[in-house]
Motif scaffolding. Structure first.
Motif, short mmCIF file in Angstrom:
data_model
loop_
_atom_site.label_atom_id
_atom_site.label_comp_id
_atom_site.label_asym_id
_atom_site.label_seq_id
_atom_site.Cartn_x
_atom_site.Cartn_y
_atom_site.Cartn_z
N SER A 1 3.75 2.56 18.89
CA SER A 1 4.55 2.05 17.76
C SER A 1 5.86 2.80 17.58
O SER A 1 6.90 2.20 17.26
CB SER A 1 3.73 2.13 16.47
OG SER A 1 2.47 1.52 16.63
N HIS A 2 5.84 4.12 17.79
CA HIS A 2 7.03 4.93 17.56
C HIS A 2 8.19 4.57 18.48
O HIS A 2 9.35 4.84 18.16
CB HIS A 2 6.70 6.41 17.72
CG HIS A 2 6.11 6.78 19.05
ND1 HIS A 2 4.91 6.27 19.52
CD2 HIS A 2 6.56 7.61 20.04
CE1 HIS A 2 4.65 6.76 20.71
NE2 HIS A 2 5.64 7.56 21.05
N LEU A 3 7.88 3.91 19.61
CA LEU A 3 8.95 3.53 20.53
C LEU A 3 9.80 2.39 19.97
O LEU A 3 10.83 2.05 20.54
CB LEU A 3 8.37 3.15 21.89
CG LEU A 3 7.59 4.25 22.62
CD1 LEU A 3 7.16 3.77 24.00
CD2 LEU A 3 8.42 5.54 22.74
N ALA A 4 9.38 1.81 18.86
CA ALA A 4 10.19 0.78 18.20
C ALA A 4 11.36 1.37 17.43
O ALA A 4 12.28 0.64 17.05
CB ALA A 4 9.31 -0.03 17.25
N ALA A 5 11.36 2.68 17.21
CA ALA A 5 12.30 3.29 16.26
C ALA A 5 13.76 3.05 16.62
O ALA A 5 14.58 2.72 15.75
CB ALA A 5 12.03 4.79 16.14
N GLY A 6 14.12 3.22 17.89
CA GLY A 6 15.53 3.12 18.27
C GLY A 6 16.09 1.73 18.04
O GLY A 6 17.14 1.56 17.41
N ALA A 7 15.41 0.72 18.55
CA ALA A 7 15.90 -0.66 18.40
C ALA A 7 15.83 -1.11 16.95
O ALA A 7 16.71 -1.83 16.47
CB ALA A 7 15.09 -1.59 19.29
N LEU A 8 14.80 -0.69 16.23
CA LEU A 8 14.66 -1.07 14.82
C LEU A 8 15.84 -0.54 14.02
O LEU A 8 16.40 -1.25 13.17
CB LEU A 8 13.34 -0.52 14.29
CG LEU A 8 12.74 -1.17 13.05
CD1 LEU A 8 12.35 -2.62 13.31
CD2 LEU A 8 11.53 -0.38 12.57
N ALA A 9 16.24 0.69 14.30
CA ALA A 9 17.38 1.28 13.59
C ALA A 9 18.68 0.55 13.89
O ALA A 9 19.63 0.60 13.09
CB ALA A 9 17.52 2.76 13.96
N GLN A 10 18.72 -0.14 15.02
CA GLN A 10 19.92 -0.90 15.39
C GLN A 10 19.86 -2.34 14.88
O GLN A 10 20.72 -3.16 15.23
CB GLN A 10 20.08 -0.90 16.91
CG GLN A 10 20.44 0.46 17.49
CD GLN A 10 21.89 0.85 17.24
OE1 GLN A 10 22.62 0.19 16.53
NE2 GLN A 10 22.32 1.95 17.84
N GLY A 11 18.84 -2.67 14.10
CA GLY A 11 18.77 -3.98 13.49
C GLY A 11 17.99 -5.02 14.26
O GLY A 11 18.06 -6.22 13.96
N TRP A 12 17.21 -4.58 15.25
CA TRP A 12 16.41 -5.50 16.05
C TRP A 12 14.95 -5.45 15.60
O TRP A 12 14.43 -4.37 15.28
CB TRP A 12 16.49 -5.13 17.53
CG TRP A 12 17.82 -5.44 18.13
CD1 TRP A 12 18.99 -4.75 17.96
CD2 TRP A 12 18.13 -6.55 18.97
NE1 TRP A 12 20.01 -5.36 18.65
CE2 TRP A 12 19.51 -6.46 19.28
CE3 TRP A 12 17.38 -7.59 19.49
CZ2 TRP A 12 20.15 -7.40 20.10
CZ3 TRP A 12 18.01 -8.53 20.31
CH2 TRP A 12 19.38 -8.42 20.60
N ALA A 13 14.29 -6.59 15.58
CA ALA A 13 12.84 -6.61 15.45
C ALA A 13 12.25 -6.11 16.76
O ALA A 13 12.87 -6.23 17.82
CB ALA A 13 12.35 -8.01 15.15
#
Length: 260
Positions: free
Chosen positions: A83-95
């Motif tokens: 789950s933590h690997l979602a952090a970078g893209a999520l911070a850039q506004g991506w689901a």
């Protein structure tokens, strides 16, 4: 040394990485901490017990969706470890969607390919906009398969980039490995599921691998990049277990390669 022992050694990672055996627990802890602060929506993309994905949504309207497919030699882990690997893209506004899939020996690799195709289709039906696919190791193989002409998913025209990370692109060597007791690869399936042997679809792709990885994984990444005629990045100092950590960072070179 027997052929099986040679292949097993060539594709061994934990024993060649300092503290390698501790990484799975570290991943699981980081993933659980991330989910505690970023709850996910669980979506079923099929009727199987493992045909589930976690969807993390950014604040506001998503720019599109990143799908990350985990590794584990097609026989280990699930969505909850990453789950933590979602952090970078999520911070850039991506689901960000992270699917589980049925593992060996219950499923063969050909079936996993079709499960990932279905998982991406489910995501495409929920979040509008472009799709960006990333996968690590066996997951790198599975996202690379999405760019092969034998598949024709209706969502493929929405794919903006694919980034296989440390991918397994030619499965034929693995027929001699101990893991094949579970994978059950035969010559026909190894050829039919090897991206380097298949007709390719013209989609943007960047192959990523740690420069400090085992020679077999460097070879596998180079073979795929050569087959695709695409960019290859050998990340300095990164090994098979820490090469994916850059996905937790919004401005890392890996995250930028995936999102641009």
């Amino acid at each position: 040394m027997t052929e099986r022992a040679e292949i097993d050694e060539a594709y061994a990672n934990a024993s060649h990485i300092p503290g390698g055996m501790a990484y799975p627990d570290r991943w699981a802890e980081a993933a659980a901490a991330f989910r505690a602060s970023h709850p996910a929506q669980e979506i079923a993309y099929g009727g199987g017990a493992r045909q589930r994905l976690d969807l993390f949504r950014p604040e506001g309207e998503a720019k599109g969706t990143v799908v990350f497919v985990h590794g584990g030699f097609w026989k280990a882990f699930d969505k909850s470890t990453w789950s933590h690997l979602a952090a970078g893209a999520l911070a850039q506004g991506w689901a960000v969607a992270i699917p589980s899939y049925t593992l060996a020996p219950e499923a063969r690799i050909a079936a996993m390919t079709r499960e990932i195709e279905a998982a991406i289709g489910a995501v495409a039906g929920v979040v509008p906009g472009p799709l960006r696919l990333a996968g690590h190791s066996a997951g790198g193989h599975l996202v690379a398969r999405m760019a092969c002409a034998d598949l024709a998913p209706g969502w493929r025209d929405r794919v903006a980039r694919i980034v296989p990370i440390s991918p397994l692109s030619d499965l034929r060597p693995l027929m001699a490995a101990s893991m094949n007791d579970d994978l059950r690869l035969d010559a026909a399936e190894a050829e039919a599921e090897s991206p380097v042997l298949l007709e390719q679809v013209d989609l943007p792709m960047t192959v990523w691998v740690g420069a400090a990885e085992r020679p077999a994984f460097l070879d596998q990444a180079r073979w795929l990049a050569e087959r695709r005629g695409c960019g290859l990045v050998e990340a300095p100092g990164r090994h098979h277990f820490d090469v994916i950590e850059a996905l937790t960072e919004a401005d890392s070179p890996l995250t930028k390669a995936l999102l641009t």
